[in-house]
Design a protein around this motif. Sequence first.
Motif, PDB file in Angstrom:
ATOM      1  N   GLU A   3      33.091  26.200  13.563  1.00  0.00           N
ATOM      2  CA  GLU A   3      33.562  26.888  14.774  1.00  0.00           C
ATOM      3  C   GLU A   3      32.542  27.923  15.228  1.00  0.00           C
ATOM      4  O   GLU A   3      32.299  28.100  16.403  1.00  0.00           O
ATOM      5  CB  GLU A   3      34.896  27.600  14.472  1.00  0.00           C
ATOM      6  CG  GLU A   3      36.067  26.657  14.317  1.00  0.00           C
ATOM      7  CD  GLU A   3      36.442  25.984  15.620  1.00  0.00           C
ATOM      8  OE1 GLU A   3      36.226  26.570  16.664  1.00  0.00           O
ATOM      9  OE2 GLU A   3      36.931  24.853  15.560  1.00  0.00           O
ATOM     10  N   ARG A   6      29.828  26.460  17.180  1.00  0.00           N
ATOM     11  CA  ARG A   6      30.266  26.095  18.512  1.00  0.00           C
ATOM     12  C   ARG A   6      30.289  27.344  19.401  1.00  0.00           C
ATOM     13  O   ARG A   6      29.949  27.308  20.549  1.00  0.00           O
ATOM     14  CB  ARG A   6      31.655  25.446  18.465  1.00  0.00           C
ATOM     15  CG  ARG A   6      31.523  23.939  18.459  1.00  0.00           C
ATOM     16  CD  ARG A   6      32.850  23.272  18.530  1.00  0.00           C
ATOM     17  NE  ARG A   6      33.296  22.959  17.205  1.00  0.00           N
ATOM     18  CZ  ARG A   6      34.516  23.186  16.769  1.00  0.00           C
ATOM     19  NH1 ARG A   6      35.415  23.725  17.533  1.00  0.00           N
ATOM     20  NH2 ARG A   6      34.840  22.861  15.553  1.00  0.00           N
ATOM     21  N   GLN A 354      31.604  16.843  14.953  1.00  0.00           N
ATOM     22  CA  GLN A 354      31.889  18.213  14.527  1.00  0.00           C
ATOM     23  C   GLN A 354      30.672  19.101  14.698  1.00  0.00           C
ATOM     24  O   GLN A 354      30.782  20.272  15.016  1.00  0.00           O
ATOM     25  CB  GLN A 354      32.358  18.237  13.088  1.00  0.00           C
ATOM     26  CG  GLN A 354      33.870  18.121  13.042  1.00  0.00           C
ATOM     27  CD  GLN A 354      34.415  18.147  11.659  1.00  0.00           C
ATOM     28  OE1 GLN A 354      33.824  17.539  10.771  1.00  0.00           O
ATOM     29  NE2 GLN A 354      35.521  18.817  11.490  1.00  0.00           N
ATOM     30  N   ASN A 358      30.441  19.431  21.041  1.00  0.00           N
ATOM     31  CA  ASN A 358      30.607  20.369  22.165  1.00  0.00           C
ATOM     32  C   ASN A 358      29.487  20.244  23.203  1.00  0.00           C
ATOM     33  O   ASN A 358      29.635  20.696  24.323  1.00  0.00           O
ATOM     34  CB  ASN A 358      30.739  21.814  21.664  1.00  0.00           C
ATOM     35  CG  ASN A 358      29.583  22.237  20.803  1.00  0.00           C
ATOM     36  OD1 ASN A 358      28.815  21.390  20.361  1.00  0.00           O
ATOM     37  ND2 ASN A 358      29.442  23.515  20.571  1.00  0.00           N
ATOM     38  N   THR A 361      30.399  18.829  26.537  1.00  0.00           N
ATOM     39  CA  THR A 361      31.143  19.625  27.524  1.00  0.00           C
ATOM     40  C   THR A 361      30.195  20.244  28.553  1.00  0.00           C
ATOM     41  O   THR A 361      30.647  20.728  29.582  1.00  0.00           O
ATOM     42  CB  THR A 361      31.927  20.774  26.840  1.00  0.00           C
ATOM     43  OG1 THR A 361      30.974  21.643  26.209  1.00  0.00           O
ATOM     44  CG2 THR A 361      32.895  20.245  25.789  1.00  0.00           C
ATOM     45  N   ARG A 387      33.434  12.669  24.718  1.00  0.00           N
ATOM     46  CA  ARG A 387      34.532  13.642  24.841  1.00  0.00           C
ATOM     47  C   ARG A 387      35.829  13.037  24.321  1.00  0.00           C
ATOM     48  O   ARG A 387      36.574  13.683  23.580  1.00  0.00           O
ATOM     49  CB  ARG A 387      34.718  14.049  26.308  1.00  0.00           C
ATOM     50  CG  ARG A 387      33.624  14.945  26.842  1.00  0.00           C
ATOM     51  CD  ARG A 387      33.925  15.315  28.283  1.00  0.00           C
ATOM     52  NE  ARG A 387      32.870  16.124  28.859  1.00  0.00           N
ATOM     53  CZ  ARG A 387      32.880  16.565  30.109  1.00  0.00           C
ATOM     54  NH1 ARG A 387      33.882  16.285  30.916  1.00  0.00           N
ATOM     55  NH2 ARG A 387      31.892  17.301  30.571  1.00  0.00           N
ATOM     56  N   SER A 390      36.193  12.821  20.633  1.00  0.00           N
ATOM     57  CA  SER A 390      36.433  14.113  19.982  1.00  0.00           C
ATOM     58  C   SER A 390      37.924  14.315  19.713  1.00  0.00           C
ATOM     59  O   SER A 390      38.312  15.096  18.853  1.00  0.00           O
ATOM     60  CB  SER A 390      35.939  15.264  20.865  1.00  0.00           C
ATOM     61  OG  SER A 390      34.561  15.165  21.049  1.00  0.00           O
ATOM     62  N   TYR A 391      38.751  13.602  20.496  1.00  0.00           N
ATOM     63  CA  TYR A 391      40.211  13.754  20.339  1.00  0.00           C
ATOM     64  C   TYR A 391      40.852  12.518  19.703  1.00  0.00           C
ATOM     65  O   TYR A 391      42.035  12.514  19.424  1.00  0.00           O
ATOM     66  CB  TYR A 391      40.862  13.975  21.714  1.00  0.00           C
ATOM     67  CG  TYR A 391      40.456  15.283  22.342  1.00  0.00           C
ATOM     68  CD1 TYR A 391      41.173  16.449  22.088  1.00  0.00           C
ATOM     69  CD2 TYR A 391      39.326  15.365  23.156  1.00  0.00           C
ATOM     70  CE1 TYR A 391      40.787  17.660  22.640  1.00  0.00           C
ATOM     71  CE2 TYR A 391      38.931  16.568  23.707  1.00  0.00           C
ATOM     72  CZ  TYR A 391      39.662  17.712  23.447  1.00  0.00           C
ATOM     73  OH  TYR A 391      39.270  18.910  23.985  1.00  0.00           O
ATOM     74  N   TYR A 404      38.124  15.297  15.757  1.00  0.00           N
ATOM     75  CA  TYR A 404      38.069  16.645  15.163  1.00  0.00           C
ATOM     76  C   TYR A 404      38.692  17.710  16.060  1.00  0.00           C
ATOM     77  O   TYR A 404      39.086  18.770  15.611  1.00  0.00           O
ATOM     78  CB  TYR A 404      36.611  17.025  14.836  1.00  0.00           C
ATOM     79  CG  TYR A 404      35.833  17.623  15.980  1.00  0.00           C
ATOM     80  CD1 TYR A 404      35.602  18.994  16.061  1.00  0.00           C
ATOM     81  CD2 TYR A 404      35.338  16.815  17.004  1.00  0.00           C
ATOM     82  CE1 TYR A 404      34.896  19.550  17.117  1.00  0.00           C
ATOM     83  CE2 TYR A 404      34.639  17.360  18.055  1.00  0.00           C
ATOM     84  CZ  TYR A 404      34.410  18.715  18.108  1.00  0.00           C
ATOM     85  OH  TYR A 404      33.723  19.268  19.162  1.00  0.00           O
ATOM     86  N   ARG A 405      38.796  17.397  17.341  1.00  0.00           N
ATOM     87  CA  ARG A 405      39.326  18.400  18.273  1.00  0.00           C
ATOM     88  C   ARG A 405      40.814  18.239  18.504  1.00  0.00           C
ATOM     89  O   ARG A 405      41.411  19.003  19.254  1.00  0.00           O
ATOM     90  CB  ARG A 405      38.643  18.228  19.630  1.00  0.00           C
ATOM     91  CG  ARG A 405      37.375  18.996  19.735  1.00  0.00           C
ATOM     92  CD  ARG A 405      37.020  19.130  21.179  1.00  0.00           C
ATOM     93  NE  ARG A 405      36.545  20.464  21.440  1.00  0.00           N
ATOM     94  CZ  ARG A 405      35.517  20.724  22.215  1.00  0.00           C
ATOM     95  NH1 ARG A 405      34.885  19.749  22.799  1.00  0.00           N
ATOM     96  NH2 ARG A 405      35.142  21.948  22.424  1.00  0.00           N
ATOM     97  N   ARG A 406      41.374  17.197  17.920  1.00  0.00           N
ATOM     98  CA  ARG A 406      42.782  16.913  18.206  1.00  0.00           C
ATOM     99  C   ARG A 406      43.641  18.057  17.684  1.00  0.00           C
ATOM    100  O   ARG A 406      43.506  18.495  16.557  1.00  0.00           O
ATOM    101  CB  ARG A 406      43.205  15.602  17.554  1.00  0.00           C
ATOM    102  CG  ARG A 406      44.502  15.077  18.116  1.00  0.00           C
ATOM    103  CD  ARG A 406      44.769  13.703  17.574  1.00  0.00           C
ATOM    104  NE  ARG A 406      46.082  13.232  17.969  1.00  0.00           N
ATOM    105  CZ  ARG A 406      46.329  12.614  19.101  1.00  0.00           C
ATOM    106  NH1 ARG A 406      45.348  12.384  19.933  1.00  0.00           N
ATOM    107  NH2 ARG A 406      47.547  12.215  19.387  1.00  0.00           N
ATOM    108  N   ASN A 407      44.515  18.488  18.576  1.00  0.00           N
ATOM    109  CA  ASN A 407      45.355  19.630  18.252  1.00  0.00           C
ATOM    110  C   ASN A 407      46.800  19.184  18.489  1.00  0.00           C
ATOM    111  O   ASN A 407      47.128  18.732  19.582  1.00  0.00           O
ATOM    112  CB  ASN A 407      44.920  20.760  19.203  1.00  0.00           C
ATOM    113  CG  ASN A 407      45.818  21.944  19.167  1.00  0.00           C
ATOM    114  OD1 ASN A 407      47.000  21.837  18.867  1.00  0.00           O
ATOM    115  ND2 ASN A 407      45.249  23.086  19.492  1.00  0.00           N
TER     116      ASN A 407
END
Length: 476
Positions: A3, A6, A354, A358, A361, A387, A390-391, A404-407
């Motif tokens: 993080e 990033r 990871q 980014n 973006t 992009r 990433s999800y 890795y970005r999945r929330n």
Amino acid sequence: MTESTRFDFKHNIAKALKDLQLRKNLRSAMDGLRVKRLAVFDDADELAKLRHYGNAVKMRALNRLPDLLEQLEQKCTQNGIQVHWAETIDEANHIILEIMQRHKATKMVKGKSMVSEEMHLNKFLAQNGIEALETDLGEFIIQLDGETPSHIIVPAVHKNKDQIARTFHAKIPGAPYTEEVDALNRIARTTLRKKFQDGEVGLSGVNFAVAETGTLCLVENEGNGRMCTTVPPVHIAVMGIEKVVEKLEEVPPLLRLLTGSATGQRITTYFNMITSPRKPGEKDGPKEVHLVLLDNGRSRIYGDPQLRQTLYCIRCGTCLNHCPVYTRLGGHAYGFVYPGPIGEILTPQIEGLQAAGNLATASTLCNACEEVCPVRIPIPTLIRRVRNESYDISSAAVIPGHGYRRNPMEAIAWKAWALVNTHPALNRMGTMLAGRLGHLLPALGPLKGWTDVRSRPRFAPKSLHQLTREKGVPHA
Ligand code: SF4
């Protein structure tokens, strides 16, 4: 990348945007490169045909990549070139180190090679007691300043002549301070000429490797590439495996696309074709030639038909010159070897999402990169793919680090959005609430970042549905 790194990308962006000298240097250089490209491709029909051809050549070559690489190895070996395969950058670095050590060599002269940047070769050799000197003028300048390239074709594009004058005066013993371009060139030439004579091994990149003949093609303007590949007794060429093409006849159109797109030239000052070490009776040339073929994730990229198009890239750099993000930031903000649009698709695939997801973006998806790419890589489509991956936690995703970005909260929010938009009653209620309370939303939580630098959107008090009803427009 964590993080915190990033966060570094954001920090780098903010830093680059505040650097007014950098903005000025980039603007002047990028404007110049774009004008030159336009002038050399003044016939739109010819350019369209050339780009179509370039795309077809690279598509054919990539579709037959394993066969062509085997053919290249066979032909090179027949010609006396020693071929080495490296799956990782560590393997490639050790192959080069082993060649240097076998020759008891401690001095390398280098022509421009982005693959060697990808390998962090200079640092690796320095750790092993070997001096690697960059001889391309731009690379030489940034090496003096301990920097990395900020552009894949024009590595010192972020500097103006006054900054270069200060660097030469401070870092080259005996160099006078001068801002005169010819004098600066003379200082560089005199300094480098001595170094060529001392170089025990020369290293170069490869722009195109021809499978049918085992020919390594090298494009350059300064003659330093020719010096590196002919003066030292050993020449090592390094290339990513995607640089192979099938036939010699395919090279001239690709060369025209490369030089026109990169520097707005019809042809570069030098075009070297290396097919073997020095033969008996020849007056110059190295006694040994080695070719190091680097994979470093390219086979994995090759395995996906859509992502494979990333490997069509001929490293002309014109997508950088036309990118509204790159032209304001320069290359260092991207934090990796390949900046700009090509870096946004290539780096995450090589380094994993990871580490570098980014980067994708940093695009407005304006499509300028795809419109100018000489081999018609659909860069915006591939940026969207990066992009999305990433999800993406499904088995269809292939880029390392996908999902890795999945929330979970975000996933629930999108499900709720889908529910509201597929049920008219809920949609009407949502629209009404947005009209009444929407003005609060961007000022809250993570959305606040949006309104820090933009005008807050104003929601219409009444929906189109309500307005048409009031006007008596019949509804289906
Ligand atoms: S992606 Fe296309 S425009 Fe960008 S460097 Fe590669 S070949 Fe050139």
